[in-house]
Design a protein around this motif. Structure first.
Motif, short mmCIF file in Angstrom:
data_model
loop_
_atom_site.label_atom_id
_atom_site.label_comp_id
_atom_site.label_asym_id
_atom_site.label_seq_id
_atom_site.Cartn_x
_atom_site.Cartn_y
_atom_site.Cartn_z
N GLU A 1 0.84 -1.21 0.00
CA GLU A 1 0.00 0.00 0.00
C GLU A 1 0.87 1.25 0.00
N ASP B 1 0.49 -2.64 -6.91
CA ASP B 1 -0.85 -2.99 -7.38
C ASP B 1 -1.40 -4.29 -6.83
N LEU C 1 -6.64 -4.56 -1.96
CA LEU C 1 -5.52 -4.90 -2.84
C LEU C 1 -5.61 -6.37 -3.23
N TYR D 1 -10.82 -10.13 -2.89
CA TYR D 1 -9.61 -9.65 -3.57
C TYR D 1 -8.60 -10.79 -3.82
#
Length: 331
Positions: free
Chosen positions: A170, A175, A209, A251
């Motif tokens: 982060e 990414d 993420l 995620y």
């Protein structure tokens, strides 16, 4: 970063005009196109920046141009280079192939410059080098999270999270993250890895993420060597376990090997609705056979792309651009 050119601490070379690697087949009777030369890395300049201006890494991360995870076609082509931090330096018969960092960086920069390559998966040391070289603009950057299960170690399956943490990914504006989950029902170290993997999935989901989980059912041979079971049943079981880790799968992606019999992949991939990418691994000298395995599996609905490392960075003929272009063509 344009094809054949690297910015930052480097000595640049430019690919011969009109060279496109494997995407342009030679005319009948004509000589094969020359391999695209690798950019030359100025190690002295890179080390000088690291020694005198360590803050340059964070500055390069802050100004990096970002892009969406998936391309316009909804596909993903990632080059992997997180092997060295686990002590896995070999490619085929070359036991220390990945030990020369300048050579590895040159191969990575060339691979990243090829059309259709979306990004890179690596540990902090390599990603920091690539940031300083200016090679990560408009690329997907994946941080490798657990590298504590050193190749050949007695504790290999107690795979501690010694790489990127969720907060690092982060903070640096990367990414996605990736983690390795090897499960041996006879090794208590697998339980510790399972638990820490679940917590990493939670930490990544809390930050929205993506995290790519690479699961295997593994076992030790009589001589103590760890091997991954690529039978359809074992891969199916590993996907089922990985898909249920953590408090949310929103995620979570899966990073999946092709089974021993590629015809089993359709049934195997029906185990989960999580999006998946195929992993490459060390395919040896039979590059064409690997491409054919990937080609079939890429047609399956949950498979969104490829994450391939050694087989593209160190192909048998050493033509990195051609190997990368061929893999991109499969998508």
């Amino acid at each position: 970063m344009r094809a054949g050119r690297v910015t930052g601490a480097h000595q640049e070379t430019t690919a011969p005009e009109g060279t496109t690697g494997a995407s342009a087949a030679p005319a009948p009777g004509a000589d094969a196109p020359a391999a695209v030369p690798r950019p030359r890395i100025d190690v002295h300049a890179l080390v000088r920046t690291r020694a005198r201006h360590p803050e340059a890494v964070a500055e390069a991360a802050a100004r990096r141009r970002r892009r969406p995870l998936l391309n316009e076609q909804g596909r993903l082509m990632i080059v992997a280079a997180d092997h060295p931090a686990r002590g896995a330096l070999g490619v085929g018969e070359r036991r220390l192939a990945m030990a020369n960092r300048a050579d590895l960086l040159e191969r990575l920069c060339l691979a990243l410059s090829r059309p259709g390559v979306d990004g890179v998966l690596a540990t902090a040391d390599i990603l920091d080098d690539l940031l300083l070289l200016g090679a990560l603009d408009d690329k997907v950057v994946m941080g490798s999270m657990n590298r504590g299960g050193l190749q050949g170690a007695s504790f290999e399956l107690d795979d501690r999270f010694t790489g990127h943490r969720a907060e690092d990914i982060e903070r640096l504006g990367f990414d996605a993250g990736k983690l390795l989950l090897r499960i041996d029902y006879d090794d208590p170290g697998s339980l510790a890895t399972l638990e820490s993997t679940a917590r990493a999935v939670d930490a990544m989901a809390a930050r929205r993420l993506p995290v790519f989980v690479e699961p295997f059912i593994s076992r030790r041979t009589p001589d103590g060597r760890l091997v991954n079971d690529l039978s359809a049943e074992a891969v199916t079981r590993s996907l089922a376990i990985a898909s249920g880790l953590g408090g949310s799968s929103a995620y979570t992606w899966l990073k999946v090997p092709v089974t021993e019999d590629p015809d089993d992949m359709a049934e195997v991939m029906a185990t989960s609705t999580l999006p998946a990418v195929l992993l490459g691994g060390d395919v040896g000298d039979d590059q064409d056979a690997a491409y054919e395995k990937w080609r079939g599996a890429l047609r399956l609905p949950t498979v969104r792309g490829l994450v391939v490392g050694r087989s593209l960075l160190y192909p048998p003929d050493d033509d990195v651009a051609a190997a990368v272009d061929t893999a991109v063509g499969l998508l």
